[in-house]
Design a protein around this motif. Sequence first.
Motif, PDB file in Angstrom:
ATOM      1  N   ILE A  43       0.850  -1.207   0.000  1.00 56.16           N
ATOM      2  CA  ILE A  43       0.000   0.000   0.000  1.00 56.16           C
ATOM      3  C   ILE A  43       0.882   1.252   0.000  1.00 56.16           C
ATOM      4  N   LYS A  44       1.931   1.234   0.835  1.00 59.99           N
ATOM      5  CA  LYS A  44       2.826   2.386   0.930  1.00 59.99           C
ATOM      6  C   LYS A  44       3.460   2.718  -0.412  1.00 59.99           C
ATOM      7  N   LYS A  45       3.881   1.649  -1.122  1.00 58.97           N
ATOM      8  CA  LYS A  45       4.565   1.845  -2.401  1.00 58.97           C
ATOM      9  C   LYS A  45       3.590   2.054  -3.554  1.00 58.97           C
ATOM     10  N   LYS A  46       2.279   1.932  -3.242  1.00 56.84           N
ATOM     11  CA  LYS A  46       1.233   2.034  -4.278  1.00 56.84           C
ATOM     12  C   LYS A  46       1.520   1.079  -5.446  1.00 56.84           C
ATOM     13  N   ASP A  47       1.927  -0.159  -5.070  1.00 55.60           N
ATOM     14  CA  ASP A  47       2.195  -1.180  -6.094  1.00 55.60           C
ATOM     15  C   ASP A  47       0.910  -1.521  -6.852  1.00 55.60           C
ATOM     16  N   LYS A  48       1.076  -2.228  -7.974  1.00 54.83           N
ATOM     17  CA  LYS A  48      -0.091  -2.629  -8.755  1.00 54.83           C
ATOM     18  C   LYS A  48      -1.040  -3.475  -7.876  1.00 54.83           C
ATOM     19  N   GLY A  49      -2.308  -3.118  -7.881  1.00 48.20           N
ATOM     20  CA  GLY A  49      -3.299  -3.866  -7.096  1.00 48.20           C
ATOM     21  C   GLY A  49      -3.276  -3.540  -5.616  1.00 48.20           C
ATOM     22  N   TRP A  50      -2.711  -2.363  -5.242  1.00 49.10           N
ATOM     23  CA  TRP A  50      -2.581  -2.010  -3.818  1.00 49.10           C
ATOM     24  C   TRP A  50      -3.949  -1.912  -3.132  1.00 49.10           C
ATOM     25  N   PHE A  51      -4.985  -1.582  -3.930  1.00 49.61           N
ATOM     26  CA  PHE A  51      -6.313  -1.428  -3.339  1.00 49.61           C
ATOM     27  C   PHE A  51      -6.811  -2.765  -2.749  1.00 49.61           C
ATOM     28  N   TYR A  52      -6.417  -3.878  -3.406  1.00 54.49           N
ATOM     29  CA  TYR A  52      -6.830  -5.194  -2.896  1.00 54.49           C
ATOM     30  C   TYR A  52      -6.191  -5.465  -1.528  1.00 54.49           C
ATOM     31  N   SER A  53      -4.994  -4.918  -1.331  1.00 54.80           N
ATOM     32  CA  SER A  53      -4.334  -5.065  -0.031  1.00 54.80           C
ATOM     33  C   SER A  53      -5.116  -4.331   1.054  1.00 54.80           C
ATOM     34  N   VAL A  54      -5.694  -3.167   0.683  1.00 54.99           N
ATOM     35  CA  VAL A  54      -6.519  -2.403   1.643  1.00 54.99           C
ATOM     36  C   VAL A  54      -7.740  -3.257   2.033  1.00 54.99           C
ATOM     37  N   VAL A  55      -8.364  -3.851   1.025  1.00 52.49           N
ATOM     38  CA  VAL A  55      -9.544  -4.712   1.282  1.00 52.49           C
ATOM     39  C   VAL A  55      -9.147  -5.878   2.182  1.00 52.49           C
ATOM     40  N   LEU A  56      -7.985  -6.470   1.881  1.00 49.31           N
ATOM     41  CA  LEU A  56      -7.510  -7.617   2.659  1.00 49.31           C
ATOM     42  C   LEU A  56      -7.307  -7.234   4.126  1.00 49.31           C
ATOM     43  N   ILE A  57      -6.618  -6.106   4.362  1.00 49.88           N
ATOM     44  CA  ILE A  57      -6.335  -5.703   5.751  1.00 49.88           C
ATOM     45  C   ILE A  57      -7.622  -5.299   6.472  1.00 49.88           C
ATOM     46  N   ALA A  58      -8.513  -4.618   5.749  1.00 52.54           N
ATOM     47  CA  ALA A  58      -9.794  -4.229   6.365  1.00 52.54           C
ATOM     48  C   ALA A  58     -10.590  -5.480   6.763  1.00 52.54           C
ATOM     49  N   GLY A  59     -10.640  -6.465   5.859  1.00 54.81           N
ATOM     50  CA  GLY A  59     -11.350  -7.718   6.147  1.00 54.81           C
ATOM     51  C   GLY A  59     -10.726  -8.457   7.314  1.00 54.81           C
ATOM     52  N   LEU A  60      -9.397  -8.487   7.319  1.00 57.51           N
ATOM     53  CA  LEU A  60      -8.668  -9.164   8.404  1.00 57.51           C
ATOM     54  C   LEU A  60      -8.983  -8.520   9.753  1.00 57.51           C
ATOM     55  N   CYS A  61      -8.921  -7.158   9.794  1.00 58.52           N
ATOM     56  CA  CYS A  61      -9.168  -6.440  11.050  1.00 58.52           C
ATOM     57  C   CYS A  61     -10.610  -6.656  11.520  1.00 58.52           C
ATOM     58  N   LEU A  62     -11.564  -6.563  10.580  1.00 62.76           N
ATOM     59  CA  LEU A  62     -12.976  -6.731  10.946  1.00 62.76           C
ATOM     60  C   LEU A  62     -13.249  -8.121  11.515  1.00 62.76           C
ATOM     61  N   MET A  63     -12.782  -9.139  10.784  1.00 56.05           N
ATOM     62  CA  MET A  63     -13.019 -10.526  11.231  1.00 56.05           C
ATOM     63  C   MET A  63     -12.329 -10.767  12.573  1.00 56.05           C
ATOM     64  N   ALA A  64     -11.100 -10.265  12.705  1.00 56.93           N
ATOM     65  CA  ALA A  64     -10.361 -10.466  13.968  1.00 56.93           C
ATOM     66  C   ALA A  64     -11.075  -9.753  15.111  1.00 56.93           C
ATOM     67  N   PHE A  65     -11.557  -8.532  14.854  1.00 55.73           N
ATOM     68  CA  PHE A  65     -12.230  -7.749  15.902  1.00 55.73           C
ATOM     69  C   PHE A  65     -13.468  -8.502  16.409  1.00 55.73           C
ATOM     70  N   TYR A  66     -14.329  -8.903  15.480  1.00 56.21           N
ATOM     71  CA  TYR A  66     -15.553  -9.589  15.912  1.00 56.21           C
ATOM     72  C   TYR A  66     -15.261 -11.001  16.432  1.00 56.21           C
ATOM     73  N   GLY A  67     -14.202 -11.611  15.907  1.00 57.78           N
ATOM     74  CA  GLY A  67     -13.796 -12.923  16.412  1.00 57.78           C
ATOM     75  C   GLY A  67     -13.366 -12.848  17.855  1.00 57.78           C
ATOM     76  N   ILE A  68     -12.547 -11.824  18.172  1.00 56.08           N
ATOM     77  CA  ILE A  68     -12.075 -11.653  19.558  1.00 56.08           C
ATOM     78  C   ILE A  68     -13.251 -11.270  20.466  1.00 56.08           C
ATOM     79  N   MET A  69     -14.143 -10.433  19.950  1.00 56.33           N
ATOM     80  CA  MET A  69     -15.321 -10.031  20.732  1.00 56.33           C
ATOM     81  C   MET A  69     -16.193 -11.235  21.088  1.00 56.33           C
ATOM     82  N   GLY A  70     -16.163 -12.244  20.221  1.00 56.90           N
ATOM     83  CA  GLY A  70     -17.054 -13.396  20.406  1.00 56.90           C
ATOM     84  C   GLY A  70     -16.543 -14.442  21.357  1.00 56.90           C
ATOM     85  N   GLY A  71     -15.349 -14.253  21.926  1.00 58.60           N
ATOM     86  CA  GLY A  71     -14.824 -15.238  22.883  1.00 58.60           C
ATOM     87  C   GLY A  71     -13.942 -16.253  22.200  1.00 58.60           C
ATOM     88  N   ASP A  72     -13.716 -17.359  22.903  1.00 61.50           N
ATOM     89  CA  ASP A  72     -12.740 -18.362  22.461  1.00 61.50           C
ATOM     90  C   ASP A  72     -12.974 -18.850  21.037  1.00 61.50           C
TER      91      ASP A  72
END
Lengths: 210, 223
Positions: free
Chosen positions: A62-91
């Motif tokens: 993302i920093k280097k604005k490489d080809k397809g960098w927008f997909y990396s944003v989607v990937l990190i956003a998805g990862l953070c969202l799933m991790a956040f709700y996963g942790i909220m949900g317990g074990d």
Amino acid sequence: MRRTIPLILTFCVGMYPIFAFFVPHRVVTNINQNLDTYLVIVAAFALPLGVVNLVMSNINKIKKKDKGWFYSVVLIAGLCLMAFYGIMGGDQGFHAHFQWMFENAVSPLQATMFSLLAFYVASAAYRAFRARNVEATVLLIAAIVVMLGRIPIGDMITGGRLTPISEWLMTKPNAAAQRGIIIGAALGAASMQIRVILGIEQTYLGSGKD
Amino acid sequence: MKIQKLLYIDRRIIYLLVAIGALIPIIRPIGLPVVPSAPVQGLFERVEELEPGDAVMLSFDYGPSSEPELNPMSAAIMRHLFMREVRVMVVAIFPLGGVQIAIREVARITSEFDLEYGVDYVNLGYKDGGQAPMKAMGVSIQDVFPADVETTPTEGMPIVEDVRNYGDIEVVITLATGIIGEWWANLVNAQFGVDVAVGCTAVSAPKYYAYLRSGQMIQRGLQ
């Protein structure tokens, strides 16, 4: 010292289960069982390691604005969202939002990816099975017999006559080839493990440079 | 010349044929009879040999990508086990959704029977580490799963108290994608001597024949 201690640790931890296998004394077995329990914990660390690696490589993209960098944003956003709700949900991570995202995003996406494979595999198989020489012709005939012998429509067309031939192809030539591959891979893995235990193979320690 | 043309057919035509082949049975099911193959019959007979109260471990080792192939297998196997009054311990080793599928499918099938949770069956949930928890369950299942999928402590659950390790399990059945089925055979069958059965996707079936022939597996898939 930074290499010697890990090498000694690897040697001891690698040799102990082999020693325990041949010495079934209660004390030896108990220590080995504890090692198995530690293994579960150590193996779990591979997961955060993978996540850190994935995040770092995508942030760099993302920093280097490489080809397809927008997909990396989607990937990190998805990862953070799933991790956040996963942790909220317990074990086991069963927060309602987590489950919703799994059912409505992860599940259809994975199903789509796998469904697309069917088209590529069919196209690739069609090209690979061209009867260009004797070997390719044998492969083509075997593939047709196995396919028709294992699907209901094949049974209907051939009256089940290809099923025993298909089963023979799978249990004899196929199993023999698979066994060769498995034994070869197992020998390779065993020799690699011996190299790691004895400290001959040290690439897992990194280059030694910071 | 015509054959030559057929060999170099446009891939889009192949895609179209695959699409038609996939769509016709969805829109209008043909209803062809499914004949069980010998390995499938082998697992059926092994389950028939089980006595009421015997324990079986059922591992959901697949994700949504393999659901169309493996869900019918899990449903058929669970129904058969519960009809035989066999106790079922459900686990998940596959990280990409195995436990979510296990929750849904176990709830769906158990609702068809009069079963008591913690006595007749238990869903122990997911454990990370692949072969590590598989090996550790040879010593103590409760140590690997101190809580079930709903984070309820497993201590005091009759099924978990009774079935301590692989020694108390008759068969391990894994519905597996990727390499996990091989792990169960290499580790659990080879080291602990438990019967292992694998329900796999068609693409994985050939490699399991080597294990099937060596007696390390009961089955390798529903055709």
